[in-house]
Design an enzyme around this catalytic site. Sequence first.
Site, PDB file in Angstrom:
ATOM      1  N   ASP A 281       0.837  -1.196   0.000  1.00  0.00           N
ATOM      2  CA  ASP A 281       0.000   0.000   0.000  1.00  0.00           C
ATOM      3  C   ASP A 281       0.875   1.250   0.000  1.00  0.00           C
ATOM      4  O   ASP A 281       1.372   1.675   1.036  1.00  0.00           O
ATOM      5  CB  ASP A 281      -0.918  -0.010   1.233  1.00  0.00           C
ATOM      6  N   LYS A 288       1.572   7.958   0.581  1.00  0.00           N
ATOM      7  CA  LYS A 288       1.947   7.961   1.991  1.00  0.00           C
ATOM      8  C   LYS A 288       3.292   8.643   2.200  1.00  0.00           C
ATOM      9  O   LYS A 288       4.086   8.770   1.265  1.00  0.00           O
ATOM     10  CB  LYS A 288       2.060   6.509   2.491  1.00  0.00           C
ATOM     11  N   ARG A 362     -11.052  -0.483   2.101  1.00  0.00           N
ATOM     12  CA  ARG A 362     -12.519  -0.571   2.075  1.00  0.00           C
ATOM     13  C   ARG A 362     -13.031  -0.756   0.649  1.00  0.00           C
ATOM     14  O   ARG A 362     -14.094  -1.328   0.444  1.00  0.00           O
ATOM     15  CB  ARG A 362     -13.124   0.675   2.747  1.00  0.00           C
TER      16      ARG A 362
HETATM   17  N1  BES Z   1      -3.246   0.183   5.220  1.00  0.00           N
HETATM   18  C1  BES Z   1      -3.634   1.443   5.719  1.00  0.00           C
HETATM   19  C2  BES Z   1      -3.937   1.427   7.220  1.00  0.00           C
HETATM   20  C3  BES Z   1      -2.790   1.106   8.148  1.00  0.00           C
HETATM   21  C4  BES Z   1      -2.084   2.133   8.754  1.00  0.00           C
HETATM   22  C5  BES Z   1      -2.460  -0.183   8.448  1.00  0.00           C
HETATM   23  C6  BES Z   1      -1.060   1.850   9.626  1.00  0.00           C
HETATM   24  C7  BES Z   1      -1.423  -0.470   9.321  1.00  0.00           C
HETATM   25  C8  BES Z   1      -0.728   0.541   9.912  1.00  0.00           C
HETATM   26  C9  BES Z   1      -4.902   1.925   5.002  1.00  0.00           C
HETATM   27  O1  BES Z   1      -5.015   1.534   3.688  1.00  0.00           O
HETATM   28  C10 BES Z   1      -4.876   3.416   5.003  1.00  0.00           C
HETATM   29  O2  BES Z   1      -4.011   3.962   4.382  1.00  0.00           O
HETATM   30  N2  BES Z   1      -5.839   4.028   5.692  1.00  0.00           N
HETATM   31  C11 BES Z   1      -5.938   5.434   5.751  1.00  0.00           C
HETATM   32  C12 BES Z   1      -7.394   5.806   5.587  1.00  0.00           C
HETATM   33  C13 BES Z   1      -7.626   7.265   5.346  1.00  0.00           C
HETATM   34  C14 BES Z   1      -7.023   7.708   4.039  1.00  0.00           C
HETATM   35  C15 BES Z   1      -9.118   7.531   5.366  1.00  0.00           C
HETATM   36  C16 BES Z   1      -5.403   5.902   7.091  1.00  0.00           C
HETATM   37  O3  BES Z   1      -5.541   5.163   8.067  1.00  0.00           O
HETATM   38  O4  BES Z   1      -4.807   6.947   7.147  1.00  0.00           O
HETATM   39 ZN    ZN Z   2      -4.091  -0.178   3.206  1.00  0.00          ZN
HETATM   40 MN    MN Z   3      -4.094   2.844   2.355  1.00  0.00          MN
END
Ligand code: BES
Ligand code: ZN
Ligand code: MN
Length: 509
Positions: A281, A288, A362
């Site tokens: 990801d 990120k 999601r």
């Molecule tokens: N895979 C991440 C969530 C995650 C964060 C898992 C840290 C393990 C450790 C997920 O896909 C993500 O990026 N979520 C975002 C959602 C937001 C953009 C609404 C997040 O948590 O910032």
């Molecule tokens: Zn993710």
């Molecule tokens: Mn993500």
Amino acid sequence: MQLDVIQTGLKEVEADALVLGHWSGAPFGGDLAEVDILLNGAISELAGIDANAEISGKRGELILLHTRGAIAAKRVLVVGLGKRPEADNILLQEASGTAVRFLREKNLTNIASALHRSHRLRGKGSKDAGPDPVKSAEATVDGAFTAIWEPGSHKTEKSGNSSAERFIVVEPDEGRLGAVTNGAERGRILAESANLARTLVNAPPNDLAPMALADQARAMAGEVGLGCDILDEDAMLRLGMGSLLAVSAGSENRARLVILKHTPLPNGPAVAFVGKGITFDTGGISIKAREGMEAMKGDMAGAAAVIAAMRAIVLLGLPVNVVGVAPCAENMLSGKAYRPADVVRCMNGKTVEIISTDAEGRMVLADALTYAVRNLGAPRVVDVATLTGACVTALGHACSGAMTNDPPLLEMVRRAAERAGEKIWELPLFSEYKTQIKSEIADLKNSGGRPAGAITAGMFLREFTGEVPWVHLDIAGTSSTHESRPHLAKGPTGVMVRTLVELASELSQ
Ligand code: BES
Ligand code: ZN
Ligand code: MN
């Protein structure tokens, strides 16, 4: 590591070390007293007469003695179990793992254990329900096999520790042998399955792109006798899986939908397990931050947990139909990547405005949930996903977040988690949060912003489960651990494998 359950006396068992448990504050009894006598009081001597006693039985304490021919085992390792009223299966699992990791470090690879015999399960209500040989044997073997897993699979120079070769469960009592053998086998299946999940999570994303993850699932399914269907992107397109395909669009690696089936009974599935399988990801166009991005190789821990749980369920022969679904994709950036402001159409017909391409979990789960409910006919669904950083902010690393549209199903999952020694905590899906994922242009937005981020992700998923009872488990904070512990290597934990198996087990009754 080879597992043997042997009916023999503690004096006769041949091993590099014989592991025994010791309760703090309790007088020497049972196996410990028996071996102490054989060793001419060498263990009780250490209890001393003053505060400087070398052996106290406190939790995690390890005392290694040489037996010098007094018994067949070359050494005795006495493991502290703490105070007796605290006894539970997790304690025994940790004690066993601690012993195995300690001995392995000393290159003692032939380990005999009578730890399961030190256990007294405290039944609720009764003062002492007596030892449950199945559960205590399961816990010690699970602990031992969990303990030997290490993350350094790609090191060219192997660590000095040779891995343990043989774990012998010693049971002198013939009457308990059958139960102990069953428990031991169950413990091995659970730990080896969780270790498979850990190995998959630990795999570098260049080795484990979506197709490779699907291949691993297929190979495992063939070995253990699970049904396995794998959908490619053409099949997904025909099904209208617009949200799963949107996430995958930016990657050179094609997506796969893995479907695993354990169907010993003629009727339909009792439950579907759905696991997020993002093999890496980057965040996509909503990229990120660079620091720590490597942790996102573990963004398929939900899929790994589902795949591993399915393995355990078939090997345990649970008399219940269970299906596992793992949407596998890679979230990358390119000229083909999906973008913020795009609107995509999901398999269930709902339209989603993309706010953040980093809210991809999601999106892949949306179509996988629809598939589980509509195409597989699942009457209940549990999904497992490393879904939100917000869940880590809310609950840290101590427990996984749980959300539901059906309190009785969550209650069932809670009981399963408790039996499995895994912690979950409910976050509410109050209707007040719904406005955060309302879109001006489409049915839904894929991000509700920072406030209650774990909950709005859950609210989003709920839109794809129809009326079917559903529980969502956010394992973002629990799928990996940053510190090694005496019984556990650092890295992936295999969280939720045991909980899913316990749930299937309850549904089989
Ligand atoms: N895979 C991440 C969530 C995650 C964060 C898992 C840290 C393990 C450790 C997920 O896909 C993500 O990026 N979520 C975002 C959602 C937001 C953009 C609404 C997040 O948590 O910032
Ligand atoms: Zn993710
Ligand atoms: Mn993500």
